[in-house]
Design a protein around this motif. Sequence first.
Motif, mmCIF file in Angstrom:
data_model
loop_
_atom_site.group_PDB
_atom_site.id
_atom_site.type_symbol
_atom_site.label_atom_id
_atom_site.label_comp_id
_atom_site.label_asym_id
_atom_site.label_seq_id
_atom_site.Cartn_x
_atom_site.Cartn_y
_atom_site.Cartn_z
ATOM 1 N N GLU A 173 5.258 55.779 16.755
ATOM 2 C CA GLU A 173 4.758 55.426 15.434
ATOM 3 C C GLU A 173 4.809 54.146 14.960
ATOM 4 O OE1 GLU A 173 4.036 57.978 11.486
ATOM 5 O OE2 GLU A 173 5.934 58.396 12.490
ATOM 6 N N ALA A 174 3.378 53.474 14.404
ATOM 7 C CA ALA A 174 3.777 52.350 14.058
ATOM 8 C C ALA A 174 2.607 51.935 12.926
ATOM 9 C CB ALA A 174 3.611 51.092 15.014
ATOM 10 N N TYR A 175 2.844 51.312 11.897
ATOM 11 C CA TYR A 175 2.085 51.109 10.835
ATOM 12 C C TYR A 175 1.754 49.537 11.025
ATOM 13 C CZ TYR A 175 -0.252 51.027 6.212
ATOM 14 O OH TYR A 175 -1.114 50.875 5.173
ATOM 15 N N PHE A 176 0.290 49.363 11.107
ATOM 16 C CA PHE A 176 -0.294 47.834 11.260
ATOM 17 C C PHE A 176 -0.969 47.317 10.027
ATOM 18 C CE2 PHE A 176 0.014 49.778 15.508
ATOM 19 C CZ PHE A 176 0.446 48.602 16.333
ATOM 20 N N LYS A 177 -0.580 46.103 9.701
ATOM 21 C CA LYS A 177 -1.430 45.454 8.623
ATOM 22 C C LYS A 177 -1.776 44.384 9.494
ATOM 23 C CE LYS A 177 -0.933 43.548 3.720
ATOM 24 N NZ LYS A 177 0.012 43.489 2.789
ATOM 25 N N VAL A 178 -3.276 44.477 9.630
ATOM 26 C CA VAL A 178 -3.944 43.424 10.845
ATOM 27 C C VAL A 178 -4.231 42.287 9.899
ATOM 28 C CG1 VAL A 178 -5.187 43.173 12.733
ATOM 29 C CG2 VAL A 178 -4.122 45.292 12.515
ATOM 30 N N THR A 179 -4.138 40.945 10.248
ATOM 31 C CA THR A 179 -4.918 39.792 9.864
ATOM 32 C C THR A 179 -6.214 39.966 10.295
ATOM 33 O OG1 THR A 179 -2.508 38.623 9.919
ATOM 34 C CG2 THR A 179 -4.838 37.226 9.715
ATOM 35 N N HIS A 180 -7.223 39.719 9.360
ATOM 36 C CA HIS A 180 -8.543 39.611 9.515
ATOM 37 C C HIS A 180 -9.074 38.519 10.349
ATOM 38 C CE1 HIS A 180 -12.943 40.805 8.848
ATOM 39 N NE2 HIS A 180 -13.085 39.463 8.729
ATOM 40 N N ASN A 181 -9.905 38.831 11.487
ATOM 41 C CA ASN A 181 -10.425 37.779 12.437
ATOM 42 C C ASN A 181 -11.582 38.517 13.009
ATOM 43 O OD1 ASN A 181 -11.156 35.881 14.178
ATOM 44 N ND2 ASN A 181 -9.135 35.246 14.507
ATOM 45 N N ALA A 182 -12.851 38.398 12.544
ATOM 46 C CA ALA A 182 -13.841 39.071 12.992
ATOM 47 C C ALA A 182 -14.392 38.530 14.536
ATOM 48 C CB ALA A 182 -15.246 38.835 12.235
ATOM 49 N N LYS A 183 -13.976 37.340 14.700
ATOM 50 C CA LYS A 183 -14.253 36.933 16.236
ATOM 51 C C LYS A 183 -13.281 37.213 17.290
ATOM 52 C CE LYS A 183 -16.411 33.136 14.448
ATOM 53 N NZ LYS A 183 -16.891 31.495 14.204
ATOM 54 N N ARG A 184 -12.362 37.845 16.907
ATOM 55 C CA ARG A 184 -10.986 38.255 17.800
ATOM 56 C C ARG A 184 -10.608 39.523 17.335
ATOM 57 N NH1 ARG A 184 -6.624 33.958 17.554
ATOM 58 N NH2 ARG A 184 -6.010 34.605 19.428
ATOM 59 N N PRO A 185 -11.250 40.622 17.968
ATOM 60 C CA PRO A 185 -10.819 41.954 17.526
ATOM 61 C C PRO A 185 -9.161 42.157 18.032
ATOM 62 C CG PRO A 185 -12.142 41.820 19.323
ATOM 63 C CD PRO A 185 -12.353 40.674 19.018
ATOM 64 N N PHE A 186 -8.714 43.021 17.208
ATOM 65 C CA PHE A 186 -7.179 43.510 17.445
ATOM 66 C C PHE A 186 -7.184 44.661 18.117
ATOM 67 C CE2 PHE A 186 -2.933 45.002 16.464
ATOM 68 C CZ PHE A 186 -2.206 43.898 16.302
ATOM 69 N N ILE A 187 -6.656 44.893 19.131
ATOM 70 C CA ILE A 187 -6.578 46.278 19.976
ATOM 71 C C ILE A 187 -5.421 46.656 20.349
ATOM 72 C CG2 ILE A 187 -7.350 46.978 22.168
ATOM 73 C CD1 ILE A 187 -9.278 44.886 22.500
ATOM 74 N N VAL A 188 -5.140 48.019 19.854
ATOM 75 C CA VAL A 188 -3.960 48.558 20.014
ATOM 76 C C VAL A 188 -3.987 49.637 21.311
ATOM 77 C CG1 VAL A 188 -1.933 49.973 19.360
ATOM 78 C CG2 VAL A 188 -3.255 48.422 17.818
ATOM 79 N N GLU A 189 -3.219 49.448 22.438
ATOM 80 C CA GLU A 189 -3.458 50.409 23.610
ATOM 81 C C GLU A 189 -2.408 51.277 23.475
ATOM 82 O OE1 GLU A 189 -3.622 47.703 27.008
ATOM 83 O OE2 GLU A 189 -5.651 47.758 27.035
ATOM 84 N N ASN A 190 -2.533 52.400 23.664
ATOM 85 C CA ASN A 190 -1.771 53.696 23.823
ATOM 86 C C ASN A 190 -2.299 54.505 25.241
ATOM 87 O OD1 ASN A 190 -1.200 56.579 22.987
ATOM 88 N ND2 ASN A 190 0.258 55.389 22.274
ATOM 89 N N PRO A 191 -1.247 55.236 25.699
ATOM 90 C CA PRO A 191 -1.521 56.008 26.935
ATOM 91 C C PRO A 191 -2.692 56.951 26.557
ATOM 92 C CG PRO A 191 0.664 55.877 26.762
ATOM 93 C CD PRO A 191 0.270 55.123 25.795
ATOM 94 N N LEU A 192 -2.619 57.580 25.115
ATOM 95 C CA LEU A 192 -3.613 58.624 24.920
ATOM 96 C C LEU A 192 -5.131 57.948 24.235
ATOM 97 C CD1 LEU A 192 -1.124 60.971 23.224
ATOM 98 C CD2 LEU A 192 -2.138 60.929 25.511
ATOM 99 N N MET A 193 -4.938 56.884 23.640
ATOM 100 C CA MET A 193 -6.097 56.374 22.918
ATOM 101 C C MET A 193 -5.980 55.031 22.728
ATOM 102 S SD MET A 193 -8.711 58.068 21.178
ATOM 103 C CE MET A 193 -7.918 59.491 20.401
ATOM 104 N N THR A 194 -7.049 54.120 22.579
ATOM 105 C CA THR A 194 -7.389 52.711 22.262
ATOM 106 C C THR A 194 -7.780 52.669 20.987
ATOM 107 O OG1 THR A 194 -7.453 52.001 24.522
ATOM 108 C CG2 THR A 194 -8.345 50.537 22.981
ATOM 109 N N THR A 195 -7.384 51.773 20.002
ATOM 110 C CA THR A 195 -7.728 51.578 18.892
ATOM 111 C C THR A 195 -8.125 50.257 18.831
ATOM 112 O OG1 THR A 195 -6.060 53.140 18.013
ATOM 113 C CG2 THR A 195 -7.038 51.714 16.314
ATOM 114 N N THR A 196 -9.417 49.728 18.001
ATOM 115 C CA THR A 196 -9.809 48.673 17.935
ATOM 116 C C THR A 196 -10.363 48.360 16.649
ATOM 117 O OG1 THR A 196 -10.661 48.635 20.163
ATOM 118 C CG2 THR A 196 -11.734 46.854 18.891
ATOM 119 N N VAL A 197 -9.521 47.116 16.119
ATOM 120 C CA VAL A 197 -10.112 46.611 14.532
ATOM 121 C C VAL A 197 -10.211 45.139 14.395
ATOM 122 C CG1 VAL A 197 -8.470 48.558 13.816
ATOM 123 C CG2 VAL A 197 -7.603 46.290 14.087
#
Length: 351
Positions: A173-197
């Motif tokens: 379990e993790a809480y993310f506060k991601v720095t905005h960068n529209a040209k470089r997406p932030f991807i969180v990989e997990n065995p069950l699901m991939t999250t892209t922001v």
Amino acid sequence: MNKDLLLQYLSGKLDKQAAREVVSWMALPENELLVRSYLTEIWEENRVAIKGPAPDFDSMLHSIHRRIDLLDEENSEKIVRKKTRSQRFINGFRKIAAILVIPLLVFTGWWSVRQYQSSQSEKLTYREIFTKPGCITKVELADGTQVWLNDGTRLRYPVKFARKERKVFVDGEAYFKVTHNAKRPFIVENPLMTTTVTGTEFNLNAYSQDKYFEATLTRGHISLTSDHINKKVDIKPGQQARLNLENKTFTINKVNPMQYAAWRDGKLIFVDEKLGIAVKKLSRWYNVNIILANDVLKDMPITATFQKEQLMQTLNLLKKALPIRYEITAEKQQADQTYTRKQIKIYATQR
């Protein structure tokens, strides 16, 4: 303990007793983040002409913790032998950097990183953090993104992100506060699901061993992809996506995001939560194994807030709110001298 004293230790200027006190201080879990900060500052302030990224201070600290007994008098001969074998390289390192780094413990961690990079120059250098039961850790990544890790969570991230994307791996379990960068997406990989922001705040509850994934969006936008749902799913602020492999369901619901981020402040909040999901969170919260003996219990709803309650207080509150009883099996010592976790088995009753 301060940075100057740590620098004296790294430079080999302390006597044996003072050095032992410094190492003992570094070995305390509550001091790890401060030690990492000091090591990073010392490296940046004293580095002169060494190319490449800073050393992997997590690896250094791990080595220090494992070898803390090297300062004992009975191991003094071992230290002398190890210093002699590595003296040739250390002398070269001193000439390049114009600083004194502790010859064995710190140098060993730095050399392992450099070796990895020289043989795999096209690949990123990663660090990995695992939070112990009952602990919450905050990490700031190279791009300024902040990550809070709940207990029993593993985070793997690069020291420096790639040019086209920012990618990390998390199991837990993790809480993310991601720095905005529209040209470089932030991807969180997990065995069950991939999250892209690109820039947003969200909470992931994704312990792979639970076969359960939960993404709750506070602000911004996230996209989810997985082989288990065979499609890309976008969720909006105030929405929560849940994947439950046990009953093979995927749902998106409207929720209060702060309810699912309250663990950062030491609170565990349930609002019409199914007991089958709640006990998984409670198990980690109290570092015990909670087992539901009857399938009918899994779908029982529970609404409660836990903050400072002891385990027995929580169990008794559950007993008052739901038609249940429980049995406790104490910890048992195993052959390797470790102990099993305390087990609580919950049974359904009739009222």
